[in-house]
Write a protein that holds these residues in place. Structure first.
Motif, PDB file in Angstrom:
ATOM      1  N   PRO A  66      10.302  15.723   0.820  1.00  0.00           N
ATOM      2  CA  PRO A  66       9.959  14.374   0.363  1.00  0.00           C
ATOM      3  C   PRO A  66      10.296  13.347   1.450  1.00  0.00           C
ATOM      4  CG  PRO A  66      11.958  15.130  -0.710  1.00  0.00           C
ATOM      5  CD  PRO A  66      11.473  16.260   0.147  1.00  0.00           C
ATOM      6  N   VAL A  67       9.357  12.432   1.694  1.00  0.00           N
ATOM      7  CA  VAL A  67       9.544  11.371   2.677  1.00  0.00           C
ATOM      8  C   VAL A  67       9.469  10.036   1.936  1.00  0.00           C
ATOM      9  CG1 VAL A  67       8.656  10.299   4.779  1.00  0.00           C
ATOM     10  CG2 VAL A  67       8.506  12.787   4.484  1.00  0.00           C
ATOM     11  N   SER A  68      10.595   9.316   1.888  1.00  0.00           N
ATOM     12  CA  SER A  68      10.654   8.039   1.184  1.00  0.00           C
ATOM     13  C   SER A  68      10.638   6.889   2.180  1.00  0.00           C
ATOM     14  CB  SER A  68      11.921   7.952   0.333  1.00  0.00           C
ATOM     15  OG  SER A  68      11.898   8.951  -0.662  1.00  0.00           O
ATOM     16  N   PHE A  69       9.957   5.822   1.811  1.00  0.00           N
ATOM     17  CA  PHE A  69       9.887   4.633   2.650  1.00  0.00           C
ATOM     18  C   PHE A  69       9.490   3.451   1.781  1.00  0.00           C
ATOM     19  CE2 PHE A  69       5.987   7.026   2.766  1.00  0.00           C
ATOM     20  CZ  PHE A  69       4.985   6.090   2.579  1.00  0.00           C
ATOM     21  N   SER A  70       9.618   2.253   2.346  1.00  0.00           N
ATOM     22  CA  SER A  70       9.189   1.055   1.639  1.00  0.00           C
ATOM     23  C   SER A  70       8.418   0.170   2.608  1.00  0.00           C
ATOM     24  CB  SER A  70      10.383   0.308   1.041  1.00  0.00           C
ATOM     25  OG  SER A  70      11.108  -0.354   2.036  1.00  0.00           O
ATOM     26  N   TYR A  71       7.662  -0.755   2.036  1.00  0.00           N
ATOM     27  CA  TYR A  71       6.837  -1.638   2.861  1.00  0.00           C
ATOM     28  C   TYR A  71       6.493  -2.897   2.065  1.00  0.00           C
ATOM     29  CZ  TYR A  71       3.342   0.852   0.103  1.00  0.00           C
ATOM     30  OH  TYR A  71       2.644   1.412  -0.933  1.00  0.00           O
ATOM     31  N   PRO A  72       6.198  -3.993   2.782  1.00  0.00           N
ATOM     32  CA  PRO A  72       5.806  -5.223   2.100  1.00  0.00           C
ATOM     33  C   PRO A  72       4.327  -5.174   1.707  1.00  0.00           C
ATOM     34  CG  PRO A  72       5.837  -5.576   4.461  1.00  0.00           C
ATOM     35  CD  PRO A  72       6.330  -4.169   4.224  1.00  0.00           C
ATOM     36  N   ALA A  73       4.018  -5.865   0.628  1.00  0.00           N
ATOM     37  CA  ALA A  73       2.635  -5.946   0.166  1.00  0.00           C
ATOM     38  C   ALA A  73       2.404  -7.307  -0.482  1.00  0.00           C
ATOM     39  CB  ALA A  73       2.341  -4.836  -0.841  1.00  0.00           C
ATOM     40  N   THR A  74       1.150  -7.717  -0.471  1.00  0.00           N
ATOM     41  CA  THR A  74       0.751  -8.908  -1.223  1.00  0.00           C
ATOM     42  C   THR A  74      -0.346  -8.484  -2.193  1.00  0.00           C
ATOM     43  OG1 THR A  74      -0.918  -9.576   0.405  1.00  0.00           O
ATOM     44  CG2 THR A  74       1.305 -10.521   0.646  1.00  0.00           C
ATOM     45  N   VAL A  75      -0.392  -9.168  -3.326  1.00  0.00           N
ATOM     46  CA  VAL A  75      -1.376  -8.855  -4.354  1.00  0.00           C
ATOM     47  C   VAL A  75      -1.962 -10.155  -4.885  1.00  0.00           C
ATOM     48  CG1 VAL A  75      -1.761  -7.763  -6.598  1.00  0.00           C
ATOM     49  CG2 VAL A  75      -0.083  -6.792  -5.016  1.00  0.00           C
ATOM     50  N   SER A  76      -3.273 -10.239  -4.889  1.00  0.00           N
ATOM     51  CA  SER A  76      -3.926 -11.382  -5.515  1.00  0.00           C
ATOM     52  C   SER A  76      -4.917 -10.850  -6.548  1.00  0.00           C
ATOM     53  CB  SER A  76      -4.628 -12.267  -4.482  1.00  0.00           C
ATOM     54  OG  SER A  76      -5.604 -11.531  -3.793  1.00  0.00           O
ATOM     55  N   ALA A  77      -4.897 -11.481  -7.708  1.00  0.00           N
ATOM     56  CA  ALA A  77      -5.741 -11.029  -8.813  1.00  0.00           C
ATOM     57  C   ALA A  77      -6.536 -12.200  -9.371  1.00  0.00           C
ATOM     58  CB  ALA A  77      -4.878 -10.417  -9.911  1.00  0.00           C
ATOM     59  N   ASP A  78      -7.780 -11.928  -9.723  1.00  0.00           N
ATOM     60  CA  ASP A  78      -8.657 -12.916 -10.347  1.00  0.00           C
ATOM     61  C   ASP A  78      -9.074 -12.336 -11.694  1.00  0.00           C
ATOM     62  OD1 ASP A  78     -10.862 -14.405 -11.260  1.00  0.00           O
ATOM     63  OD2 ASP A  78     -11.581 -14.785  -9.223  1.00  0.00           O
ATOM     64  N   ARG A  79      -8.417 -12.814 -12.762  1.00  0.00           N
ATOM     65  CA  ARG A  79      -8.668 -12.266 -14.096  1.00  0.00           C
ATOM     66  C   ARG A  79     -10.115 -12.482 -14.542  1.00  0.00           C
ATOM     67  NH1 ARG A  79      -5.936  -9.895 -17.723  1.00  0.00           N
ATOM     68  NH2 ARG A  79      -3.917 -10.314 -16.795  1.00  0.00           N
ATOM     69  N   ALA A  80     -10.685 -13.651 -14.252  1.00  0.00           N
ATOM     70  CA  ALA A  80     -12.055 -13.937 -14.683  1.00  0.00           C
ATOM     71  C   ALA A  80     -13.057 -12.969 -14.046  1.00  0.00           C
ATOM     72  CB  ALA A  80     -12.422 -15.378 -14.360  1.00  0.00           C
ATOM     73  N   ALA A  81     -12.870 -12.665 -12.785  1.00  0.00           N
ATOM     74  CA  ALA A  81     -13.779 -11.756 -12.079  1.00  0.00           C
ATOM     75  C   ALA A  81     -13.331 -10.297 -12.192  1.00  0.00           C
ATOM     76  CB  ALA A  81     -13.873 -12.152 -10.607  1.00  0.00           C
ATOM     77  N   ARG A  82     -12.118 -10.068 -12.730  1.00  0.00           N
ATOM     78  CA  ARG A  82     -11.507  -8.733 -12.811  1.00  0.00           C
ATOM     79  C   ARG A  82     -11.482  -8.060 -11.439  1.00  0.00           C
ATOM     80  NH1 ARG A  82     -14.919  -6.983 -17.328  1.00  0.00           N
ATOM     81  NH2 ARG A  82     -14.105  -7.831 -19.246  1.00  0.00           N
ATOM     82  N   THR A  83     -10.969  -8.807 -10.455  1.00  0.00           N
ATOM     83  CA  THR A  83     -10.809  -8.255  -9.119  1.00  0.00           C
ATOM     84  C   THR A  83      -9.351  -8.368  -8.692  1.00  0.00           C
ATOM     85  OG1 THR A  83     -11.355 -10.358  -8.055  1.00  0.00           O
ATOM     86  CG2 THR A  83     -13.168  -8.798  -8.393  1.00  0.00           C
ATOM     87  N   VAL A  85      -6.931  -7.703  -5.046  1.00  0.00           N
ATOM     88  CA  VAL A  85      -6.869  -7.363  -3.624  1.00  0.00           C
ATOM     89  C   VAL A  85      -5.412  -7.152  -3.260  1.00  0.00           C
ATOM     90  CG1 VAL A  85      -7.363  -8.095  -1.264  1.00  0.00           C
ATOM     91  CG2 VAL A  85      -8.950  -8.695  -3.110  1.00  0.00           C
ATOM     92  N   MET A  86      -5.126  -6.002  -2.649  1.00  0.00           N
ATOM     93  CA  MET A  86      -3.770  -5.675  -2.203  1.00  0.00           C
ATOM     94  C   MET A  86      -3.794  -5.480  -0.695  1.00  0.00           C
ATOM     95  SD  MET A  86      -2.587  -2.849  -4.996  1.00  0.00           S
ATOM     96  CE  MET A  86      -2.657  -3.185  -6.753  1.00  0.00           C
ATOM     97  N   HIS A  87      -2.802  -6.068  -0.028  1.00  0.00           N
ATOM     98  CA  HIS A  87      -2.602  -5.874   1.406  1.00  0.00           C
ATOM     99  C   HIS A  87      -1.221  -5.277   1.596  1.00  0.00           C
ATOM    100  CE1 HIS A  87      -6.030  -8.288   2.857  1.00  0.00           C
ATOM    101  NE2 HIS A  87      -5.825  -8.982   1.763  1.00  0.00           N
ATOM    102  N   ALA A  88      -1.126  -4.249   2.432  1.00  0.00           N
ATOM    103  CA  ALA A  88       0.164  -3.628   2.714  1.00  0.00           C
ATOM    104  C   ALA A  88       0.259  -3.328   4.206  1.00  0.00           C
ATOM    105  CB  ALA A  88       0.319  -2.333   1.922  1.00  0.00           C
ATOM    106  N   THR A  89       1.471  -3.416   4.715  1.00  0.00           N
ATOM    107  CA  THR A  89       1.745  -3.037   6.100  1.00  0.00           C
ATOM    108  C   THR A  89       2.813  -1.955   6.062  1.00  0.00           C
ATOM    109  OG1 THR A  89       1.225  -5.263   6.861  1.00  0.00           O
ATOM    110  CG2 THR A  89       2.450  -3.838   8.376  1.00  0.00           C
ATOM    111  N   VAL A  90       2.405  -0.732   6.369  1.00  0.00           N
ATOM    112  CA  VAL A  90       3.296   0.420   6.271  1.00  0.00           C
ATOM    113  C   VAL A  90       3.858   0.746   7.656  1.00  0.00           C
ATOM    114  CG1 VAL A  90       3.471   2.837   5.589  1.00  0.00           C
ATOM    115  CG2 VAL A  90       1.978   1.282   4.317  1.00  0.00           C
ATOM    116  N   MET A  91       5.181   0.793   7.712  1.00  0.00           N
ATOM    117  CA  MET A  91       5.905   1.103   8.949  1.00  0.00           C
ATOM    118  C   MET A  91       5.505   0.185  10.108  1.00  0.00           C
ATOM    119  SD  MET A  91       6.297   5.190   8.686  1.00  0.00           S
ATOM    120  CE  MET A  91       6.821   5.915   7.144  1.00  0.00           C
ATOM    121  N   ARG A  92       5.166  -1.032   9.768  1.00  0.00           N
ATOM    122  CA  ARG A  92       4.838  -2.099  10.723  1.00  0.00           C
ATOM    123  C   ARG A  92       3.632  -1.823  11.608  1.00  0.00           C
ATOM    124  NH1 ARG A  92      10.864  -3.852  12.726  1.00  0.00           N
ATOM    125  NH2 ARG A  92      11.579  -4.479  10.672  1.00  0.00           N
TER     126      ARG A  92
END
Length: 147
Positions: A66-83, A85-92
């Motif tokens: 098992p390889v464990s790690f963490s990373y930052p992410a941003t999440v934006s959601a539009d309920r009306a459009a049901r969309t 978008v997630m952005h993540a940067t893994v291991m920089r």
């Protein structure tokens, strides 16, 4: 010394999942990071960092290890459009953008997903296979939990 090649020009990975669950319930699992973590096959937890920012903790299997790690992410959601978008940067070094669109059908919901990878590492094929498998498991779990 030559710079590492940029493998970002690769086409996006496009996936589609059909679920027997309401589109609003499916959207909830994508937009609410605690619900998302509860059904994700490799994410153990997600911590809110304020606004649309999160810290994601996951464990992948590298063979039997098992390889464990963490990373930052941003999440934006539009309920009306049901969309979502997630952005993540893994291991920089590896940048991932996931776009989800949830639409209704007579028997449930369809999720269309587009994933883009930007990395100087030659791991695009591995990432595409891994995401295809894990997101199949993810949407199966969402379908069971939301259905």
């Amino acid at each position: 010394m030559q710079p590492l090649p940029d493998h970002s020009s690769a086409p996006a990975l496009e996936l589609e999942f059909r679920l027997q669950a309401s589109p609003d319930a499916v959207f909830g699992f994508l937009a609410d990071m605690q619900q998302f973590a509860a059904v994700h096959p490799v994410i153990s937890r997600i911590e809110a960092r304020g606004g649309d920012r999160y810290q994601v903790y996951e464990t992948l299997q590298a063979g039997f290890i098992p390889v464990s790690f963490s990373y930052p992410a941003t999440v934006s959601a539009d309920r009306a459009a049901r969309t979502v978008v997630m952005h993540a940067t893994v291991m920089r070094v590896t940048h991932i953008e996931m776009q989800f669109e949830v639409t209704g059908t007579p028997g449930g919901a369809i999720v269309r997903e587009r994933i883009r990878f930007r990395t100087p590492l030659p791991i695009r094929g591995l990432m595409r296979r891994t995401f295809r498998r894990l997101h199949g498991e993810l949407f199966s779990a969402i379908g069971q939990a939301a259905g």
